[in-house]
Design an enzyme around this catalytic site. Structure first.
Site, short mmCIF file in Angstrom:
data_model
loop_
_atom_site.label_atom_id
_atom_site.label_comp_id
_atom_site.label_asym_id
_atom_site.label_seq_id
_atom_site.Cartn_x
_atom_site.Cartn_y
_atom_site.Cartn_z
N TYR A 153 1.32 -22.04 -11.22
CA TYR A 153 1.25 -21.09 -10.10
C TYR A 153 1.04 -21.81 -8.77
CZ TYR A 153 -0.47 -17.14 -7.25
OH TYR A 153 -0.66 -16.20 -6.27
N ASP A 159 -1.26 2.79 -5.78
CA ASP A 159 -1.61 1.38 -5.99
C ASP A 159 -0.37 0.71 -6.59
OD1 ASP A 159 -2.50 -1.10 -6.77
OD2 ASP A 159 -4.23 -0.38 -7.92
N ALA A 205 0.52 2.06 4.21
CA ALA A 205 0.46 2.59 5.57
C ALA A 205 -0.96 2.68 6.13
CB ALA A 205 1.11 3.98 5.62
#
Length: 319
Positions: free
Chosen positions: A192, A88, A37
């Site tokens: 990846y 986190d 936020a």
């Protein structure tokens, strides 16, 4: 541009703002957690929820930024109830600490808005040695929801008000790796692809909401879970990308999106706020929203077997 502005069954469209879709809603007495936020659509989501009377707890990685957002909201809305707590999502220990602190605070919890995310960084591992996008966008939110569920169930039961879990996904969920979720190669650096890894994490967000829906239905719990596409928004989600063309398997999607005007944050937060507060969404569960209306998720996102497999895989990762 007519597609961008066209109103559909809800009466709103992709150009509607978060204030417009919550106009007239009195949400006083509700408590919400909004992750991520401290910037972008997370900040606007927190602001509009506070404007409608919600007590907003902002889960933020950067507490200084979180305090700045809180001050700005309270300056604009003196009656706003806003708090910032450190979170986190890329660290399972941080998620556990946040949930423990929140659960011990005695606050109720009506709304959990899993908004925080990163998009297409170079290959990195989280503090728990998980591929960073999967860890931040999905796994941290998976654990957070699990740890807060008892508080949400208690709140829904005692208040007799429907709880809502909202996973902010993306239409990128349609473009993961070919196998969808790379269960056996989740941390494979050699294979990846940053945009496909982002798509994988966003697919996981939709599957998570759908599996929660199945479990809530089995248990008779008065909590809904839905996922959504906020739109293509110019926010710092793009901070890792100097070019969106690099190893990008979804150029057609990006080119078509580029023909539309990028949403501003007021529009970008609209679908989240609509699903969180609008009375039209009462009782709606296991759905995917875009442009403040029901939309169709990919066939892979609706695969119940894949959703259950992901749940079991995730439970093993967070144990």
């Amino acid at each position: 541009m007519w597609l961008f502005n066209r109103k559909q069954s809800s009466g709103f469209s992709s150009s509607s703002t978060a204030e417009e879709v919550t106009h007239g809603v009195d949400a006083s007495g509700l408590t919400a957690i909004v992750t991520g936020a401290s910037s972008g659509i997370g900040t606007e989501t927190a602001r509009v929820l506070a404007l409608r009377g919600v007590h907003v707890i902002m889960g933020v990685r950067n507490m200084a930024a979180g305090r700045d957002v809180k001050e700005a909201i309270v300056k604009e809305i003196p009656s706003a109830k806003v708090d910032a707590m450190e979170l986190d999502l890329s660290s399972l220990a941080s998620v556990r600490n946040f949930a423990s602190d929140f659960n011990s605070s005695g606050h109720p919890l009506n709304l959990l808005i899993n908004n925080a995310g990163i998009m297409a960084p170079p290959f990195m591992l989280s503090k728990d040695n998980m591929e960073l996008q999967f860890a931040t966008n999905y796994l941290g939110h998976f654990l957070l929801a699990n740890l807060l569920l008892d508080t949400m169930k208690k709140t829904a039961h005692e208040s007799n008000r429907e709880g809502r879990i909202i996973n902010v996904s993306s239409d990128f969920h349609r473009y993961p790796y070919p196998e969808g979720i790379r269960f056996d190669k989740i941390n494979d650096q050699s294979g990846y692809k940053k945009f496909q890894a982002y798509g994988q994490s966003k697919l996981a967000n939709v599957l998570h909401a759908n599996e929660l829906t199945r479990r809530f239905k089995e248990d008779g719990v008065n909590i809904t879970a839905n996922s959504l596409h906020p739109g293509v928004i110019a926010t710092n989600l793009f901070r890792h990308n100097t070019s969106l063309a690099d190893d990008n398997p979804i150029r057609v999607f990006l080119e078509s999106a580029a023909r539309l005007v990028l949403k501003n944050v007021q529009q970008g937060a609209a679908t989240t706020c609509y699903v969180a507060l609008n009375p039209q969404v009462k009782g709606v569960r296991g759905e995917y929203f875009s442009g403040c209306n029901l939309a169709k998720a990919s066939s892979m996102a609706k695969d119940a077997g894949l959703a259950t497999k992901l749940w079991d895989f995730s439970m093993n990762l967070v144990e």
